[in-house]
Design a protein around this motif. Structure first.
Motif, PDB file in Angstrom:
ATOM      1  N   SER A 286     -32.481 -52.024  -6.760  1.00 22.82           N
ATOM      2  CA  SER A 286     -31.938 -52.690  -5.575  1.00 22.82           C
ATOM      3  C   SER A 286     -32.412 -52.069  -4.258  1.00 22.82           C
ATOM      4  O   SER A 286     -32.652 -52.791  -3.296  1.00 22.82           O
ATOM      5  CB  SER A 286     -30.422 -52.752  -5.624  1.00 22.82           C
ATOM      6  N   ASP A 287     -32.570 -50.744  -4.185  1.00 24.19           N
ATOM      7  CA  ASP A 287     -33.051 -50.149  -2.933  1.00 24.19           C
ATOM      8  C   ASP A 287     -34.505 -50.520  -2.671  1.00 24.19           C
ATOM      9  O   ASP A 287     -34.922 -50.734  -1.529  1.00 24.19           O
ATOM     10  CB  ASP A 287     -32.854 -48.628  -2.919  1.00 24.19           C
TER      11      ASP A 287
ATOM     12  N   ASP B 145     -34.519 -54.161  -1.455  1.00 21.72           N
ATOM     13  CA  ASP B 145     -34.162 -54.217  -0.034  1.00 21.72           C
ATOM     14  C   ASP B 145     -35.354 -53.861   0.846  1.00 21.72           C
ATOM     15  O   ASP B 145     -35.631 -54.547   1.833  1.00 21.72           O
ATOM     16  CB  ASP B 145     -32.994 -53.274   0.273  1.00 21.72           C
TER      17      ASP B 145
END
Length: 160
Positions: A39-40, A43
């Motif tokens: 997820s990072d 992003d």
């Protein structure tokens, strides 16, 4: 299973993916999850794509509306529903609909309705009307337009 790409490789892949064809945020996220990104990382890539104008939701919505209307002869209802499914915001949906010229919209409707009515081989008047209406409603045309056109065709053909 292929190994997960590095952040730089995934960014490059997504740049190509977005430059090949307009994409909405959801398609990009799906692609990144498919690549196995965290997820990072997702992003970071999405921010990069937005900053470098590879990803632009309003541009996607406008392009989507123009294409689906002109190429697939979809009505506004179907276009709005498809954009909502792709999580496009209301202001962007409104902007997308502004891409459709009213004169062209009704012209495409007339052509599509005439072509479909003439292609129906159904002899039973009620069944023919139902098939006609179902087809146009499925394609997202407003029910008022469809029913008016059905009445017009039904009365012009008499007992057909």
């Amino acid at each position: 299973m292929p190994e997960k790409p590095t952040l730089a490789e995934a960014t490059l892949k997504l740049e190509y993916y977005c430059s090949y064809q307009e994409r909405c945020h959801q398609e990009v996220l799906d692609k990144l999850y498919q690549l196995g990104m965290k997820s990072d990382e997702i992003d970071a890539i999405v921010v990069h794509l937005l900053q470098h104008n590879f990803l632009n939701e309003e541009r996607f919505a406008r392009s989507f509306a123009r294409g689906k209307h002109r190429i697939k002869s979809w009505g506004k209802i179907r276009i709005v529903n498809e954009l909502k499914q792709r999580h496009i915001s209301a202001p962007n949906i409104k902007a997308a609909l502004s891409e459709i010229d009213d004169t062209e919209y009704y012209q495409i409707f007339e052509t599509l309705a005439q072509r479909h009515w003439n292609s129906l081989t159904e002899r039973d008047g009620q069944k023919k009307n139902k098939k006609f209406c179902d087809y146009l409603l499925r394609r997202g045309w407003e029910s008022q337009l469809v029913y008016e056109k059905m009445k017009e065709f039904g009365s012009s053909t008499g007992s057909d």
